[in-house]
Design an enzyme around this catalytic site. Structure first.
Site, PDB file in Angstrom:
ATOM      1  N   CYS A 120     -39.505  -8.154  19.694  1.00  0.00           N
ATOM      2  CA  CYS A 120     -40.583  -7.709  18.791  1.00  0.00           C
ATOM      3  C   CYS A 120     -41.964  -8.152  19.273  1.00  0.00           C
ATOM      4  O   CYS A 120     -42.978  -7.615  18.834  1.00  0.00           O
ATOM      5  CB  CYS A 120     -40.353  -8.232  17.385  1.00  0.00           C
ATOM      6  SG  CYS A 120     -38.812  -7.683  16.677  1.00  0.00           S
ATOM      7  N   HIS A 261     -47.009  -8.015  13.488  1.00  0.00           N
ATOM      8  CA  HIS A 261     -45.679  -7.407  13.611  1.00  0.00           C
ATOM      9  C   HIS A 261     -45.084  -7.219  12.217  1.00  0.00           C
ATOM     10  O   HIS A 261     -45.137  -8.118  11.379  1.00  0.00           O
ATOM     11  CB  HIS A 261     -44.783  -8.317  14.460  1.00  0.00           C
ATOM     12  CG  HIS A 261     -43.350  -7.896  14.441  1.00  0.00           C
ATOM     13  ND1 HIS A 261     -42.960  -6.586  14.662  1.00  0.00           N
ATOM     14  CD2 HIS A 261     -42.193  -8.588  14.210  1.00  0.00           C
ATOM     15  CE1 HIS A 261     -41.649  -6.503  14.574  1.00  0.00           C
ATOM     16  NE2 HIS A 261     -41.164  -7.704  14.299  1.00  0.00           N
ATOM     17  N   ASN A 291     -38.880  -2.367  10.405  1.00  0.00           N
ATOM     18  CA  ASN A 291     -39.212  -3.211  11.560  1.00  0.00           C
ATOM     19  C   ASN A 291     -38.842  -2.413  12.814  1.00  0.00           C
ATOM     20  O   ASN A 291     -37.671  -2.121  13.036  1.00  0.00           O
ATOM     21  CB  ASN A 291     -38.393  -4.512  11.455  1.00  0.00           C
ATOM     22  CG  ASN A 291     -38.581  -5.428  12.654  1.00  0.00           C
ATOM     23  OD1 ASN A 291     -39.070  -5.009  13.704  1.00  0.00           O
ATOM     24  ND2 ASN A 291     -38.174  -6.673  12.507  1.00  0.00           N
TER      25      ASN A 291
END
Ligand code: ACO
Length: 334
Positions: A120, A261, A291
């Site tokens: 990520c 994020h 996500n």
């Protein structure tokens, strides 16, 4: 290639690509023991976008289109690029790198091209590396892409993981700028590999951490200790943003946008609460996209950019954390 002096760096354009296919919480509730209410309350997610494999969509396609869009936004051709950096944990092939195939598809050769793997944190890692390459004077223009198709890396029978993720690509084109004060004011790339067992994608049983029994999910799909990652992320988000402000001497008031994020809305809300970040400075789109791992920060940046929320001269702070475990920050004078 010509020889250049060290320089400043400018974001010349941004782009993104999201699949049209939506996977809602109700769709998931029809596939596993979960509910729209549980997912919204625990994560802030309502729906996510996923590839339509029947239509031939792929991670490669998303990544390529995001850079194509960023080049169009920058009014540049792929042949103007010196380098392409592509961050992903869901590339289908490891050889050649997806970056090489993107370069060929867009006509960027002989630009350098490589993939980077930081889960990520991938987009912020790629952005920081690309910026430093230009600032050093070695490169004039770098295309950076963060793209993950997490729908290909989760087992839809594992409710503790599958509800979180979606598929997205975000890209930016960076170019050299005469003003040395423009570009990245401060950046960090960090990792603590001791924590890898919190988040990993095993190829086979030999990849399982010592003493860990297999969850039973399909091999090649994500295993995650959600509580462990949650604890880590809440602390890290706060610390990384605070460190970025301390290092640059900027205050929250000085920063136009915190581009975070999109892991879980509660993780972002906790950092906002602890640091007193106002709502209008922290962009949230996890409700619509989930996500999306390396895709998330690039998508947020593009959406803010296109909405005119980031203007020349603004200070922005980008932060991410993810598998590795990795984390990264990037403070820019745009
Ligand atoms: N639906 C309904 N119930 C569920 C679900 C679900 N989808 N998932 C878990 N539960 C249940 C659990 O079984 C548990 O039940 P129990 O109390 O009877 O045992 C209960 O809900 C609570 O489970 P927790 O795991 O404690 O739930 P939590 O509030 O921690 O939320 C979550 C789980 C959303 C995964 C959270 O831990 C989280 O967001 N963690 C961070 C994950 C993350 O950010 N990952 C990003 C990195 S990804 C990358 O780098 C590629």
């Amino acid at each position: 290639m010509d020889v250049f002096e060290p320089s400043g760096v400018r974001i010349a354009g941004c782009g993104s690509c999201v699949p049209e296919k939506r996977l809602t919480n109700d769709d998931l509730a029809g596939m596993m023991d979960t509910s729209d209410e549980w997912i919204r309350q625990r994560t802030g997610i309502s729906e996510r976008r996923i590839l339509d494999l029947d239509k031939g969509e792929s991670q490669f396609l998303l990544a390529t289109e995001s850079l194509r869009n960023a080049l169009a936004d920058a009014d540049m051709q792929a042949s103007d690029l010196d380098l392409i950096i592509h961050a992903s944990v869901t590339s289908k092939m490891t050889c050649p790198s997806t970056a090489c195939r993107i370069a060929a598809e867009l006509g960027a050769e002989p630009a350098g091209a490589f993939d980077l793997l930081a889960a990520c944190s991938g987009f912020v890692y790629a952005l920081n590396v690309g910026e430093a390459m230009i600032r050093s004077g070695r490169y004039r223009s770098v295309g950076v892409i963060g793209c993950d198709a997490m729908s290909t890396a989760v087992d839809y029978s594992d409710r503790s993981v599958a509800i979180l993720f979606g598929d997205v690509a975000g890209a930016a084109v960076l170019v050299r700028d005469e003003d040395p004060h423009r570009g990245c004011l401060y950046q960090t790339l960090n990792a603590d590999g001791r924590m890898w067992p919190s988040l990993y994608i095993p190829d086979d049983e030999s990849d399982l951490p010592v003493g860990v029994e297999d969850s039973g999910s399909r091999m090649g799909t994500l295993r995650m200790d959600g509580r462990e990652v949650y604890k880590f992320a809440v602390g890290k988000f706060r610390d990384v943003i605070q460190d970025a402000l301390n290092a640059t001497g900027l205050t929250v008031d000085d920063v136009a946008q915190f581009v975070c994020h999109q892991s879980n809305v509660r993780i972002i809300a906790s950092a906002m609460d602890k640091l007193g970040l106002p709502k209008e400075k922290v962009y949230i789109n996890i409700d619509k996209y989930g996500n999306s791992s390396a895709g998330s920060v690039g998508l947020c940046l593009d959406q803010l950019w296109k909405a005119g929320k980031i203007k020349q001269g603004d200070a922005i702070v980008l932060v991410a954390f993810g598998g590795g475990l990795t984390w990264a920050s990037s403070v820019w004078r745009v």
